[in-house]
Design an enzyme around this catalytic site. Structure first.
Site: not given
Ligand code: DGL
Length: 284
Positions: A16-17, A48-49, A79-80, A193-195
């Site tokens: 993930d990010s 990453y978003g 990570c989506n 989003c996995t967060h």
């Molecule tokens: N967990 C990432 C996702 O699922 C994180 C979002 C990000 O890095 O902005 O999209």
């Protein structure tokens, strides 16, 4: 040992990010306790978003090659944002080494279509994920008429990645992102989003307890189990807990502190890694 027996001893790699993918790892550690896992959080390039598909593909390529170099029997994109842009690329690269890639998005779409009572589904996700149209495509493929309301939450993952306190400002943010979903009277919301499961209670309180929240963890763990069985890659019933370890790209101490809270299990040492070591081809 045959090559396949040797491969089955390798860890499953999850990335993930940042710390969001720990919500997926958590379910995997519970469901597949005998497997070994390695988790990579690309905290140097978080978030990453807001990134373009080209940038995301570049990061996905680099990480995939890095994980293959370290040795893995299966890769999970937890990570989506990364999945929405780079799943096919990751599958292509890993496929050359005979390694499968499992990702978020499709599993949540399947669950949402199956459990939505009235077919009104909401998706809360990062700008990269919403703009990719990945959930609209995945939900359209579910053979059920669904009305989909998507909401971009540009700031929510960053607030979560910063860690506690989850105070009134975060609650207010949750309220404002949920408002369009409430207006659309959705009965099911994909946390795309996995967060986001890390603030699941806030979102649930705002949306109301009758709205069903869909997250990726369980579905990914179940998919992993199937893929390992089908490919004969299960670690075997060795009767003991597998090992799990953590890599990050910027700040191991910070990752460890946050990760311990979010994983709800010990994190141990976190290794700082340089992804460029594995090289990347074809993307800027
Ligand atoms: N967990 C990432 C996702 O699922 C994180 C979002 C990000 O890095 O902005 O999209």
């Amino acid at each position: 040992m045959t090559p396949s027996e040797e491969k089955s001893t390798l860890p499953i790699a999850v990335f993930d990010s940042g710390v969001g993918g720990l919500t997926v790892l958590h379910e995997c550690l519970v469901s597949l306790p005998e497997e070994d896992f390695v988790y990579l959080g690309d905290d140097a390039r978080f978030p990453y978003g807001p990134r373009s598909p080209e940038e995301l593909c570049s990061h996905v390529e680099e990480i995939t090659r890095f994980l293959l170099d370290r040795g893995t029997k299966l890769i999970v994109i937890a990570c989506n944002s990364a999945s929405s842009a780079g799943l096919e690329l990751a599958q292509e690269i890993a496929g050359e080494s005979g390694v499968e890639v499992v990702a978020v998005i499709e599993p949540e779409a399947e669950i949402a279509a199956a459990i939505s009572e009235h077919g009104r589904v909401g998706v809360l996700a990062t700008p990269a994920t919403v703009e990719s149209g990945a959930y609209l495509r995945a939900l359209a493929g579910q053979h059920r008429a669904l009305t989909v309301t998507e909401v971009e939450a540009p700031d929510l993952a960053a607030v979560i990645q910063r860690g506690f306190p989850f105070d009134e400002n975060v609650m207010e943010m949750a309220r404002s992102y949920c408002a369009p979903l409430k207006r659309a009277r959705v009965d099911t919301v994909i946390l795309g989003c996995t967060h986001y499961p890390l603030v699941g209670p806030m979102l649930q309180r705002t949306l109301g307890r009758d709205v069903r929240l869909v997250t990726a963890g369980h579905a990914i763990a179940a998919t992993l189990q199937r893929r390992l069985e089908v490919n004969g890659l299960e670690t075997g019933h060795r009767g003991e807990e597998g090992a799990y370890s953590f890599l990050c790209t910027e700040d191991p101490a910070r990752f460890r502190e946050l990760g311990t809270r979010f994983l709800q299990m010990p994190v141990g040492e976190v290794e700082l890694v340089d992804l460029r070591a594995a090289g990347s081809r074809g993307y800027p």
